[in-house]
Structures are given as C-alpha cells and as structure tokens.
Design an enzyme around this catalytic site. Structure first.
Site, short mmCIF file in Angstrom:
data_model
loop_
_atom_site.label_atom_id
_atom_site.label_comp_id
_atom_site.label_asym_id
_atom_site.label_seq_id
_atom_site.Cartn_x
_atom_site.Cartn_y
_atom_site.Cartn_z
N CYS B 27 0.78 -1.07 -0.61
CA CYS B 27 0.21 -0.12 0.05
C CYS B 27 0.92 1.31 -0.12
O CYS B 27 2.09 1.74 0.13
CB CYS B 27 -1.05 0.21 1.01
SG CYS B 27 0.19 -0.08 2.93
N ASP B 429 0.13 -31.77 -6.71
CA ASP B 429 0.54 -32.16 -5.57
C ASP B 429 0.34 -31.44 -4.11
O ASP B 429 -1.03 -30.78 -3.92
CB ASP B 429 2.38 -30.84 -5.76
CG ASP B 429 2.89 -31.22 -4.79
OD1 ASP B 429 2.81 -32.60 -4.11
OD2 ASP B 429 3.76 -30.43 -4.19
N ASP B 602 4.40 -26.75 -6.42
CA ASP B 602 5.10 -26.41 -6.02
C ASP B 602 6.30 -26.37 -5.77
O ASP B 602 7.76 -25.65 -5.71
CB ASP B 602 4.85 -25.28 -4.72
CG ASP B 602 4.80 -26.31 -3.44
OD1 ASP B 602 4.97 -27.44 -3.76
OD2 ASP B 602 5.15 -26.30 -2.70
N ASP B 606 8.62 -30.93 -8.68
CA ASP B 606 7.21 -31.03 -10.17
C ASP B 606 7.73 -30.11 -11.59
O ASP B 606 6.88 -29.83 -11.91
CB ASP B 606 6.38 -29.67 -9.04
CG ASP B 606 5.56 -30.72 -7.83
OD1 ASP B 606 4.71 -31.75 -7.71
OD2 ASP B 606 5.59 -29.98 -6.79
#
Lengths: 50, 708
Positions: B27, B429, B602, B606
């Site tokens: 922000c 996964d 992740d 993988d």
C-alpha cells in the site's frame, strides 16, 4: 495561403513538441511504476517542525 | 551479480546502489515507510520504491553490505531479498520500443488527418498538392519507424517460407504508401497516407497492450524469485574462507555453510550436525537431520548449525540442474503450441492475398486501368486486414489477466490463458499446494505463561517448526517473554533461561512420524503438535473445478500416509511417493490418451511435470524454478485462484470467439463491397477502426469476470 504558411508549421511544431514530451517521459521512467504513482498521492508528508 | 552503480556523492564519497525485491509492499503506507525510515539508518542516503515491480533501490555507503541492508529493511517490517539487476533476463525494451512506435504513429495520424480533412472538404489545385506533399513528408518517416515491428516480423515469416498476420499488413501498408507517393508526384487526386498510418496506429495499440500484460506479470513473478544459493564460502588450505560464485565451484572443495544459508552445490557433510530444509527439492516440510556422511543437495537450506561440506557435484551436475534439464526438455513440447491468432491468420492470410490479387486481375481484365485496379486491390487488403483479429485476442487477454491479477493470480502470457481454457483434468501436488506447505502449531492447550515463553524461544530460530510456532502465537497476539542465554543445539532444540528458570523447546521423547516439539519450563513439560493444514478453501476449489468439468487427483512425492489422509479428506484419487520422472511419465501418459492435464505444484520435483503439462499453476511460495516453469502463479493462502483461472480463461476464449465471429461477419459484408470498387481506401480504414473499437468494447466485458 499566407495563413497556412504560419498555421501549418505551428500545428506541426506543437505535435512534435508533444511527441518530444512523450519520448522524454518514457526515457525518464514515468511509466515504470504506474501503480506506485497512483498510491503515492496517498502518502502523508510529515510536517517538518518549523 | 549486483552490478553496483557508482554515484558521485555530494561529499565526494562514492555511493553504491543496491536493489532489493520486497514482496510485502502492498500500500501507499509501505512506500512512505520505506522511503522515510530507511534514510534514517546510518550509511543509507536514499531509498526509492518501485511499487509495480515490488522493488526498492537503496543508495548507500559501500561499507554497508547486503546483509546489513536486508536487516535494515526487516527492522521496519519488510522481508527483502537482494536481486541481480535483471533476474529473469527480461528485456522490457520491447514494450518501450512499441510504445515509442505508438507515439510516433499517433503523432503522424493526427497531423495527416488534419491535412486530409481539408482535402476532403474541397481543397483543390496547388493547395491539395501542397497538402499531399506535407502528408508524404510526415508519413514516410512515420511509416518507416512505426511499421518496423510489422515489417521485421513479416520478413522473418517470409524468409522461413511461412506467412503470418504481419504479411498482409506489411504488404497493404507498403502498397498504399507507394501508390500514394505516385499520386503525390503526378499531382493526382487521392493519397492514402492517412489510411496507412491509422492502420499502423491501431495495430500498434494491440501490440502494446500485449507487451504491457507480459511485463506486468513478469515483474510480479520476478519479485518472488531469487532464493537459491548463488555463492558459497570456500575454506582454503590455511583455514580462511572466501566467497566463490556457484559457477566457479569445483568438486572436492571444502565449503562452510552457515545456518540459514542455501547450498550452492551438492556435497557430503564432513563436519557438524544440523537440520536441512529440503522443501525446494522434495516439497517435504519437515526438516531433515544431517550429520557427517550425509548427502546434501544444492538448493537445500541449512537450518540450525554451521556445516562443513565437501562438494561432490557442482554447476550442471547437481540434482537441481538435472531437474532443470528435464524441465527444459519437457517444456519443448509446449513451444510447438500455436497461438489461436496465428492459427486464424494461417487460414486467413492466403485468402486475403488471393482476394486482393483476384480483385486487381479482375478489374484489369474488365478494363479499368491499372491505377483504379490497384486502388481497389489496396482497399480489399486494408478492409480485410486482420486488425480486429490482431486486437481481438490481446485485448481480451489483457482485460482477463488484469481481472485475475486483482484476485491474486499472475498469468504469464496470453498463450497460458488459451491453454488453461482447454484443460480437462487437474493434478495437484500435496505439500505446499493443497496444503500451506508450512507447519502450523496447535497452541490451544498452552496457558498464557507458556505462550509467552514459547514465543520468546521460537523467535530465536529459523527452524520451520519454530517459525510455525512463532507465527501461530503472533497470530494470537502473544507478547514474547524475554529469554536470556538462548542456545540452539542442532537436532535437539532450543534452550534458554527465563526468570531464573531453565526453559527449552526440544525434540519430544517419543519420536513418532508426527511433527511435534516439547516445551519445558522448569520441570513442567508440554507437547505442542504441528500440522500442515489443507488450504481452507481446498475442497471448495475442487468443487468449483468439478463444476467446470475438470476431475482432480493428487500426484505427490511425499510419503504415502499423509497423502492418503489428505486424499480421503478431499475425496480424491491419489498417487504418492512419485519421483520427478514418475510425475513426468504420468503427465506424458495422460497426454498420450489425448487429455489436456493442468498441473498445480510447487516443489522443484514438480518442475518437469509443470513444464510438461498442457497448462500449469504454481503457488507464490513455490521454488524459483517451479515458478519459472508454471504458466501462472497464485499468491496468498487461498487455492481458489486456480479454479478462478480456469473459469476466466474459458470466459476469455468465449469472448475471443465472439470477436472472431464479429470480424468474420464484418468481412463478409465489407469484402464484396470493396471487390466491386465501392469502397475507397479511406472508408476501408475507417470501417476497420470501427470494427477494432467494437472488438475492444466487447473484450472490456471481461473486467468483471473474476468476481465471485
């Protein structure tokens, strides 16, 4: 016709000026942080004690 | 690595500038805090935040190193990673080149229009000739500059004996320019510089949109990257250490790995006991104890105590590099995917060219003279020019990816949306994907005193269990107790003194499979258990996917027991203990059956599967390599963006098909008119622009598509 001789260079010159300003703003990085620019307006400056 | 930019300081001392990626900047307050607080640290002159790229550039005294600056950022509440100048090797020059070309085309279009309007309203004789010459003067450099992206791409296609959308565009623009030049020189009545430049302007607008989308997502992903060991402390024969970049390491070198450091190469532990976090390689969240003789892999993070490691395999021989190679090969098949716009133009371009040629030949035979025949042929080329198509796909994809970005999903490029839309089976996964991938402590049994002590101890360690415990306690609003003399003993736990009492967080006596730690205060002990919870909306997400007709199953490299437990909770089929090669094979088998698998994962294990799948998504906590391999990355604890991505991708393709249908209908109407010479190139250019605007307006409907 003499009007044209003045007006056309003026019109072109103003267009070129705008184009130059656009190029400068790209080079200056003004489009690098669009989201940041939108957020910065909300930052409150701390008042320096006088 | 971090090429320092040396800036002359006012005092005459050289300052250097270092860049950090700060993903936690969310922000305006964060920007303000960083830019205001950092310069108060001694040695830092200035800090400048780039919010879009989540980067901070710090100008500082060369005496401060990266570690000190990271600590300074952490002190004001931001986790940061130093980054190389350009971590993804992104060339954002392309977007800048296109934007400049767009600016030039806009300038040319407006000025030529100004002159054209006066010609249409009746300027005659020498005035018209003057205006034509002025138009030519503006148009020639503008077309040469702004048309370059199209000419270059068309030339590339032609020199490979292919044709793409840029071929008819280039031919149309060049022909129109040549004919207009001829008209201007011979003092003829019509010049079409305005049509040619306007065409370039609208097409460039589509290209710029496409480039903006790619850059925006890459900046987001770049902010998440950069955690691998890039250098190591090599111990010389005399016992001194020096930093060596990972590329220059050699087998046989003795390396000192400090607690918290990532390994830069594979090796064997020669001295020291510690625990390592192998999550990057296996996705397994539990730390693995290691001692002399243990084999460790590049990418693993040393958690508790320094280790001396004798390197065995470096650079391209490491287990990580092997997986990267698998990924590379698996990704090859995807590069043969042809974008929908290119598929359309493959059919379209030959039709347009033959139509234009037919129009020219037809009118020549009919005896219209070569000048009129050529004018009609150009009108056909311009009116059928796949402008709406050039805009149809990027416009819809940019709007859709913007909508997804606001919901926490970064889509890498438009082709990812096209591939996501057609997936019909999903493989997940487990650890880190269906689950959060980090142990969360169950602190409900602890009283207030135990909580403050536990937090005081846990804060002192980088061990995943300590971090999970600290996070859970901080979440409850616990204030840490002041613990003296905190010591971390590898493989055993943390000890300290609080209020004159011995306190400790230690390994529980009964060493079961479950993750747990024991809190000891004086003589009292309490066991704190940990779980790696499923993402709270996991089952809702799977239901949403099912509603889209996508069956899901689990494909995990973890141990069978936790995988089966998760599968039962979510009522999914599961495969456990799959190696990276087995995952890859499972995907290849699905593809051989004609399915289009979506892989969500992740871990680095993988990676090859992510690259091989028809489309793939990785969480923002995934290993760097997996994020690179995936088509999209989602941020935050919710899994819902995965289902949302599929839904929005399908909505996008619906809009794209509508856009195509519209441009085909428009062509069916306009082409016959142009063929019979009822359309001048100017009217063709206007009709084309209107059709482009309709397509853009239709695409804007996607802005709300990611809402629930």
């Amino acid at each position: 016709m003499t009007g044209l001789a003045i007006l056309i260079p003026i019109a072109l010159g103003m267009g070129l000026l705008g184009l130059a300003a656009f190029f400068w703003s790209i080079k200056d990085g003004q489009y690098d942080d669009m989201d940041g620019a939108a957020a910065r307006i909300l930052i409150e400056d701390e008042d320096e004690p006088a | 690595m971090n090429a320092p930019i040396v800036l002359p300081a006012p005092e005459g001392r050289a300052l250097i500038s270092t860049r950090f990626t700060v993903p936690g900047m969310r922000c305006a307050g964060c920007i303000g805090k960083i830019e205001r607080e950092l310069p108060k640290v001694a040695g830092i002159t200035a800090a400048r935040a780039n919010f879009s790229a989540k980067r901070v550039a710090i100008q500082h005294d060369p005496a401060l190193d990266e570690t000190a600056l990271t600590a300074a950022l952490l002190a004001i509440g931001f986790e940061a990673q130093p980054v190389a100048e350009n971590p993804l090797g992104i060339d954002d020059g392309e977007r800048k080149r296109l934007t400049r070309a767009l600016g030039v085309a806009g300038f040319g279009m407006m000025n030529i229009m100004l002159l054209s309007v006066s010609i249409w309203s009746g300027a005659d004789g020498p005035t018209r000739e003057l205006f034509h010459w002025l138009s030519a003067l503006i148009a020639l450099p503008v077309i040469a500059y702004s048309g370059r992206p199209f000419f270059a791409s068309a030339w590339m296609a032609l020199s490979h004996r292919r044709t793409n959308m840029d071929v008819p565009i280039s031919i149309g623009v060049i022909l129109a320019t040549c004919l207009s030049m001829y008209e201007t020189i011979t003092g003829g009545g019509d010049a079409y510089f305005d049509s040619a430049v306007m065409l370039l302007f609208f097409l460039l607008a589509g290209r710029v949109l496409d480039a903006v989308m790619r850059d925006r997502t890459r900046a987001g992903i770049g902010a998440l990257l950069g955690r691998m060991g890039k250098s190591a402390s090599v111990i010389g024969p005399d016992g001194t250490t020096r930093r060596v970049p990972s590329g220059e390491l050699e087998p046989g070198m003795l390396v000192l790995v400090a607690a918290g450091e990532a390994m830069a190469a594979d090796g064997e532990v020669t001295k020291g006991f510690s625990a390592i976090d192998n999550a990057m390689l296996t996705g397994e969240s539990a730390p693995e104890p290691v001692g002399p003789g243990a084999v460790v892999h590049a990418g693993a993070i040393n958690l508790s105590a320094p280790l001396r490691i004798c390197l065995t395999r470096v650079a391209d021989d490491t287990a990580i590099a092997e997986i990267a190679r698998l990924m590379d090969e698996a990704g090859q098949s995807r590069s043969t995917y042809v974008r929908i716009a290119d598929r359309a133009s493959r059919l379209y371009a030959p039709v347009v060219h033959s139509l234009a040629l037919l129009a020219f030949a037809g009118w020549m035979i009919a005896g219209a003279g070569w000048h009129q025949s050529l004018t009609i042929a150009i009108a056909v080329l311009i009116i059928t020019c796949p402008c709406a198509m050039g805009l149809a796909v990027p416009a819809a994809q940019v709007v859709a990816s913007g909508a997804l970005l606001r919901r926490g999903l970064l889509v890498k490029d438009g082709s990812a949306l096209e591939r996501l839309a057609v997936c019909d089976i999903a493989l997940f996964d487990k650890t880190g994907t269906l689950t959060l991938g980090e142990p969360r402590a169950d602190v409900s049994a602890l009283d207030a005193e135990a909580r403050t002590v536990a937090l005081g101890l846990a804060q002192a360690s980088r061990h995943p269990l300590s971090r999970g415990l600290a996070l859970a306690l901080l979440h409850e609003g616990v204030v840490p107790a002041l613990i003296d003399d905190v010591r971390e003993v590898s493989g055993t736990g943390l000890t300290g003194r609080w209020d004159g009492v011995d306190v400790a967080l230690e390994r529980p006596a009964a060493d079961g499979q479950a993750l747990a730690t024991r809190l000891r205060i004086g003589a009292d002990t309490q066991t704190i258990t940990f779980a790696d919870p499923l993402r709270s909306d996991a089952s809702a997400t799977l239901a949403a996917l099912q509603a889209e007709g996508i069956e899901a199953s689990i494909l995990s490299g973890d141990r069978a027991a936790p995988v089966v437990a998760a599968a039962q909770e979510l009522r999914l089929a599961s495969v456990a203990e799959a190696s990276p090669q087995a995952k890859l094979a499972a995907l290849e088998a699905l593809k051989a059956q004609g399915r289009r698998p979506l892989m969500v994962g992740d871990g680095l294990n993988d990676g090859p599967a992510l690259a091989a799948a028809h489309a793939s998504i990785a969480p923002g906590t995934a290993s760097d390599a997996s994020q690179q391999a995936a088509d999209a990355v989602f941020i935050g604890e919710a899994l819902m963006p995965v289902a949302l991505a599929v839904r929005v991708a399908r909505a996008t393709m619906r809009i794209v098909r509508q856009n195509f249908a519209f441009s085909i209908a428009y062509n069916l109407l306009a082409v016959p008119l142009a063929l019979f010479g009822m359309v001048t190139p100017l009217i063709a250019a206007i009709a084309m622009s209107v059709s482009s605007l309709v397509v853009v307006a239709n695409s804007l409907r996607l802005a709300g598509s990611a809402k629930q």
